[in-house]
Structure formats: structure tokens, C-alpha cells
Design an enzyme around this catalytic site. Structure first.
Site, PDB file in Angstrom:
ATOM      1  N   ASP A 425      47.890  41.182  40.076  1.00 29.81           N
ATOM      2  CA  ASP A 425      48.093  40.464  38.816  1.00 29.81           C
ATOM      3  C   ASP A 425      48.378  38.990  39.065  1.00 29.81           C
ATOM      4  OD1 ASP A 425      47.739  42.871  37.648  1.00 29.81           O
ATOM      5  OD2 ASP A 425      49.787  43.129  36.935  1.00 29.81           O
ATOM      6  N   CYS A 459      35.493  39.052  34.567  1.00 34.78           N
ATOM      7  CA  CYS A 459      36.921  39.328  34.683  1.00 34.78           C
ATOM      8  C   CYS A 459      37.445  39.284  33.264  1.00 34.78           C
ATOM      9  CB  CYS A 459      37.614  38.347  35.615  1.00 34.78           C
ATOM     10  SG  CYS A 459      37.227  36.604  35.337  1.00 34.78           S
ATOM     11  N   SER A 460      38.379  38.406  32.979  1.00 30.79           N
ATOM     12  CA  SER A 460      38.840  38.237  31.605  1.00 30.79           C
ATOM     13  C   SER A 460      38.173  37.024  30.966  1.00 30.79           C
ATOM     14  CB  SER A 460      40.358  38.090  31.571  1.00 30.79           C
ATOM     15  OG  SER A 460      40.822  37.883  30.258  1.00 30.79           O
ATOM     16  N   GLY A 462      36.041  35.116  32.703  1.00 36.83           N
ATOM     17  CA  GLY A 462      34.698  34.997  33.277  1.00 36.83           C
ATOM     18  C   GLY A 462      34.504  33.758  34.114  1.00 36.83           C
ATOM     19  N   ILE A 463      35.597  33.222  34.689  1.00 41.30           N
ATOM     20  CA  ILE A 463      35.455  32.016  35.511  1.00 41.30           C
ATOM     21  C   ILE A 463      36.267  32.066  36.809  1.00 41.30           C
ATOM     22  CG2 ILE A 463      34.798  30.466  33.640  1.00 41.30           C
ATOM     23  CD1 ILE A 463      37.679  29.575  33.407  1.00 41.30           C
ATOM     24  N   GLY A 464      37.476  32.651  36.786  1.00 42.42           N
ATOM     25  CA  GLY A 464      38.342  32.636  37.962  1.00 42.42           C
ATOM     26  C   GLY A 464      37.915  33.633  39.015  1.00 42.42           C
ATOM     27  N   ARG A 465      38.293  34.893  38.827  1.00 43.59           N
ATOM     28  CA  ARG A 465      37.873  35.938  39.768  1.00 43.59           C
ATOM     29  C   ARG A 465      36.350  36.065  39.777  1.00 43.59           C
ATOM     30  NH1 ARG A 465      42.103  40.747  37.977  1.00 43.59           N
ATOM     31  NH2 ARG A 465      43.930  39.377  37.763  1.00 43.59           N
ATOM     32  N   GLN A 506      39.166  29.038  39.831  1.00 40.71           N
ATOM     33  CA  GLN A 506      40.180  28.351  39.045  1.00 40.71           C
ATOM     34  C   GLN A 506      41.341  27.778  39.842  1.00 40.71           C
ATOM     35  OE1 GLN A 506      41.124  27.995  35.281  1.00 40.71           O
ATOM     36  NE2 GLN A 506      39.080  27.348  35.831  1.00 40.71           N
TER      37      GLN A 506
END
Length: 593
Positions: A425, A459-460, A462-465, A506
Site C-alpha cells: 500500500d 492501477c488506480s 493509471g500512471i504510477g504503478r 509518479q
């Protein structure tokens, strides 16, 4: 050409063969000084599991292959035959292809070493990004095997006393593995030389003092040497007031380039589409967004979904060159976008979905469940999804789904959802091994499906993971194709994917994790190669000086680039009568591939 590190200044023909057979793939090549004709050079190329050697003549006026085209520099000769496939042939007509440069180890892991860089390119870099006292070291183009120290002089505006931008170039000779600037003290390494002249500035004949104040660092690395780069980037700041250091410095420099990628996002900003965005300011670029084509013609916004196509070789799109693998980067589904998500998957013929988040993390919804329970069937608007089965691995769950259009029974296709469950998390995984194993399974599944569309990654936001997984996968694909000695550039790759979806990767932690994952992959690959070499030597007794022509292949899919075993170097001798193959003169052709 972005690199000329295919030039190996200190190896023999036998060593060249050993390198190409153990570390290269068919199409790999390198250039080296000729041992039999000092001043000339040799081009060594791996073909069909063996190595062909081609003599390069240096007349003092030009370079050529003892006939055919003539070139001003060795780099121009190599670049010509890399670009003009079919020009280089043996006498029997067989084409010799130069595909993948097998790079020489950098003479230093210091980030001020830029490898192959022309004088003009160095001046442009130092003028645009440097300041008074900025310096870099590069390979010499006119004297293969030597190097050049390029230093910006003048004031901070890049101007000398006459008002013009000034960059001074100093030749660094490399003789007998010692380095000097044409006189004075000789040094064991480029690093020692640079450190000496940082403390003891050189003075030009006109009196200009060449102060080496701050390095202009490069981000390009030889993949095989990533451990050295990670070590450099992990160093602590020398002083407490020097905040910018290593990974943080590179990532912050990357962040500052975001202003160059301010493309329009008008569709996502439309009032009618605002409720389709999980985060109101994380929107798809218009020029790469996925446009849904099967919507209601009376509803113009029915073509919208918060998703972008990511092409690893985006710059080749204009040349109608389709990359081998592409991606769709998208946000985690909202309740009101699930139908659109499946429309997109069907339209783009995507067969693999990568989900990198849990449905709920820290009490917050990250992605609504967009698939039915195991063995169940559910309709999502005009799309029908059947969950055939689920299987759990250590880090992920694999779901086999059947997707079809309602009322069109002949449209059913299998879609595989890989749900990665162990991303923490907070932060990033402590061990990249699980992510690499996961991406390996995804890669093999995608490769096994004929004409599969883009891999959908979310992901949530759509850019970090999502960005982290995609960038790691792109870099590993490059290494798979070109071998461990290829050049990679992490910041440049991130900038490339960011030009197609804003904000990909990110955090500094994600940025560092990309390096760690690639390093882990390379280390695993190198251990595999070493074990294969040991195994082959134990299982075979070599009785002559011929090289093995058998490629190492197996029935199962290997996650690592191919390598071909070779006998120990001690059992071989360089014999010019044996080493050199006959190469016919190049035939003039009008069309090139």
C-alpha cells in the site's frame, strides 16, 4: 547512431569470438584494431552461431573494406552498413547483417562519461544544459580508442570574452592502458585523470583556464553495467548542502521536463466526460487516447474512456513502423465505466490485462470489480464476460475470461487477466523478483497469442504503478532482443511513455525500483549464462580449434536472451588465414530496407 561503443580497443580475434558467442545474438557485431595490420581495423559479426571477421582498411585518407564505399570515419562506415541491409555480402552472395552492436565496457562508471558523442553534440549539450565549468568526457570520433574532455568556458551565459559561446575540447590519449592529455602525467584511469585536473586546472595556450567545476551527467548506460550505475546513483551526497544527488537528482531533472509535454486533454475535460474520470486532473492526452468506435452515434461522448495507447517506439509511428508490443494505460474502473472498459478490450483485441492494484487499499476504492465471480457469467452493456477459472500464484491471481458481444456468438475470445496482489500500500516492493516473474508470465502469454492487441495495464490512476510496470517491461524487451550489452536509458524511456500519457512513473521510489528491477534481471541473466557455460564445458571435450555452430535452444520458453557456448579461450589461437572469411565487394543497389 547513438553509440559507438561497439569499438573494442584491446581485444584479439579470439576474444572477439568469445564475446560474440557468449554475450551476443545472431546479428551482433563489434569492431576492433587489427592485430595483423596495425592501423587497420576488423569488423567481427555473429551469424548462425559462428563469427565472421571482415577487414577494414584505413588508408590515412578514408576507411573501406578493401574496395566498395569509402568513408571519412569508422563510425560512418559501420552506420552505413547497419542502415543499408544487403550491401555487405560474402562472395557467395550471403548477406552479412549488422543488427546489434555488442558494446565495449565503458572505461568508467562515472556519469560524466557520455560514450559516443560528436563534438557538435557535446557543444550543444554543454551550451544548453551546462554552465561555466561544466564538463563531460566522450569517445574520440577521429581517433578510435582515444577520448575527449569537453569543457564549457566563458561566463554562465556560455559566452567568452568575444561574446560567443565557448566549449574547449581536449584530446585524451589511451596508450598501453594509460591515459594522458598529450604530455605530462599519465593516469591508470579516466577517473584519476579527471580528478587530477579538477584539482589542477589545465591552461590553454591563449591563457584560458579550464576549470572542471561540475560534471554534465548522462543517463545512458550499458545494460550489463547497470550495477555500477546503481552504485553511483546510490552514493550519498558529499556534503550536507549538496542536496541533489543520484536517483533524486535524475528523477527531479525528469520532473522538470514535464513542461515540454503539455499536450491537449480536451476530451477528458468535457463536462459530459468528467464523471468518467477517477481523478479530475488525471486525464488522457487527446493525441494518444483510445477512441471507442461502437458507441451511440447520437451521443458524441460515447467514444470516451480514460485510456491511452503506449507505443514503445512512439517516434517510429509516423513512419508506419508498428512496434512488436504496445500497451493501453488506463485508470481503475469506476462503476459507470466498466461497460466502456470491456468495449475497449474487445475493440482493440487485447488478450492480456494487467491489474496492479487491489480493489480497495487503505479503506479507499482503487478499482471496482469489473469481472464476474469464478464460473459465473455477466453482461456489461453490449459485452458478455464469462469467468472460466481462476488460479492463484504466489504474487498474483490469473483469471481466464471469455469475452463476446451480446447477440454475436461467433465473437467469443479468451482474455487473460493477471492480477498482481502484493504491491504494498505504501512505497514499492522490497524485492523486484516477484514483479519480474510476473512480467515474464505476462510476456509469454502475450507472445503465445497470434495477432494479440495491446496489453491493457491499469492501477488506480493509471500512471504510477502502471507506468512503472510498462517501463520495466519495455526495458526488458530491449535487453531480450539486443542482448545484455545494449544501451538503455531509464529517464529517456520514461519521458517517451510520458509523451503518450501524462505523469507515468509518479515517485522517486518507483523510479529507483525500475533500476533495481532491471539490475535484478541482468544479474539473473548473467548467472544463467555462467551456469550454461560451466555445464557445456563439463559435458563436452573439445579436440580442435573450431567453434560450436549450434545455438543453445530448448523446447521451453526461456526468459533470457539466447547465448551460444564456446570453448575456453586458452584452447584457441588467432590465425589470420583461418579467422578471416572472404567478403565480396558490395553490390550497388538503389533501394534500401
Amino acid at each position: 547512431m547513438t553509440s559507438r561503443r561497439w569499438f573494442h580497443p584491446n581485444i584479439t580475434g579470439v576474444e572477439a569470438e568469445n564475446l560474440l558467442l557468449t554475450r551476443g545474438v545472431d546479428g551482433s557485431f563489434l569492431a576492433r584494431p587489427s592485430k595483423s595490420n596495425p592501423g587497420d581495423f576488423t569488423l567481427s559479426v555473429r551469424r548462425n552461431g559462428a563469427v565472421t571477421h571482415i577487414k577494414i582498411q584505413n588508408t590515412g585518407d578514408y576507411y573501406d573494406l578493401y574496395g566498395g564505399e569509402k568513408f571519412a570515419t569508422l563510425a560512418e562506415l559501420v552506420q552505413y552498413y547497419m542502415e543499408h541491409h544487403g550491401q555487405l555480402k560474402e562472395k557467395n552472395g550471403d548477406v552479412i547483417e549488422l543488427k546489434y552492436p555488442l558494446n565495449c565496457a565503458d572505461p568508467t562508471s562515472e556519469r560524466w562519461f557520455h560514450g559516443h558523442l560528436s563534438g557538435k553534440e557535446a557543444e550543444k549539450l554543454l551550451t544548453e544544459k551546462g554552465k561555466h565549468g561544466s564538463f563531460l568526457v566522450r569517445e574520440s570520433q577521429s581517433h578510435p580508442g582515444d577520448f575527449v574532455l569537453s569543457v564549457r568556458t566563458g561566463d554562465d551565459k556560455g559566452e567568452s570574452n568575444d561574446g560567443k559561446s565557448k566549449v574547449t575540447h581536449v584530446m585524451i590519449r589511451c596508450q598501453e592502458l594509460k591515459y594522458d592529455v598529450g604530455g605530462g602525467e599519465r593516469f591508470d584511469s579516466l577517473t584519476d585523470l579527471v580528478e587530477h585536473y579538477k584539482k589542477n586546472p589545465m591552461v590553454e595556450t591563449l591563457g584560458t583556464v579550464l576549470q572542471l567545476k561540475q560534471p554534465l551527467n548522462t543517463t545512458r548506460i550499458n545494460a550489463a553495467e547497470i550495477e555500477s550505475r546503481v552504485r553511483e546513483l546510490s552514493k550519498l551526497a558529499e556534503t550536507t548542502d549538496k542536496v541533489k544527488q543520484g536517483f533524486w537528482e535524475e528523477f527531479e531533472t525528469l520532473q522538470q521536463q514535464e513542461c515540454k509535454l503539455l499536450y491537449s486533454r480536451k476530451e477528458g475535460q468535457r463536462q459530459e466526460n468528467k464523471n468518467k474520470n477517477r481523478y479530475k486532473n488525471i486525464l488522457p492526452f487527446d493525441h494518444t487516447r483510445v477512441v471507442l468506435h461502437d458507441g451511440d452515434p447520437n451521443e458524441p461522448v460515447s467514444d470516451y474512456i480514460n485510456a491511452n495507447i503506449i507505443m514503445p517506439e512512439f517516434e517510429t509511428k509516423c513512419n508506419n513502423s508498428k512496434p512488436k508490443k504496445s500497451y493501453i494505460a488506463t485508470q481503475g474502473c469506476l462503476q459507470n465505466t466498466v461497460n466502456d472498459f470491456w468495449r475497449m478490450v474487445f475493440q482493440e483485441n487485447s488478450r492480456v490485462i494487467v491489474m496492479t492494484t487491489k480493489e480497495v487499499e487503505r479503506g479507499k476504492s482503487k478499482c471496482v470489480k469489473y469481472w464476474p465471480d469464478e464460473y459465473a457469467l455477466k453482461e456489461y452493456g453490449v459485452m458478455r464476460v464469462r469467468n472460466v477459472k481462476e488460479s492463484a500464484a504466489h504474487d498474483y491471481t490469473l483469471r481466464e475470461l471469455k469475452l463476446s458481444k451480446v447477440g454475436q456468438g461467433n465473437t467469443e475470445r479468451t482474455v487473460w487477466q493477471y492480477h498482481f496482489r502484493t504491491w504494498p500500500d505504501h512505497g514499492v516492493p522490497s524485492d523486484p523478483g516477484g514483479v519480474l516473474d510476473f512480467l515474464e508470465e505476462v510476456h509469454h502469454k502475450q507472445e503465445s497469442i497470434v495477432d494479440a492487441g495491446p496489453v491493457v495495464v491499469h492501477c488506480s490512476a493509471g500512471i504510477g504503478r502502471t507506468g512503472t510496470f510498462i517501463v520495466i517491461d519495455i526495458l526488458i524487451d530491449i535487453i531480450r532482443e539486443k542482448g545484455v550489452d545494449c544501451d538503455i536509458d531509464v529517464p529517456k524511456t520514461i519521458q517517451m511513455v510520458r509523451s503518450q500519457r501524462s505523469g507515468m512513473v509518479q515517485t522517486e521510489a518507483q523510479y529507483r525500483f525500475i533500476y533495481m528491477a532491471v539490475q535484478h534481471y541482468i544479474e539473473t541473466l548473467q548467472r544463467r549464462i555462467e551456469e550454461e557455460q560451466k555445464s557445456k564445458r563439463k559435458g563436452h571435450e573439445y579436440t580442435n580449434i573450431k567453434y560450436s555452430l549450434v545455438d543453445q535452444t530448448s523446447g521451453d520458453q526461456s526468459p533470457l536472451p539466447p547465448c551460444t557456448p564456446t570453448p575456453p579461450c586458452a584452447e584457441m589461437r588467432e590465425d589470420s588465414a583461418r579467422v578471416y572469411e572472404n567478403v565480396g565487394l558490395m553490390q550497388q543497389q538503389r533501394s534500401f530496407r
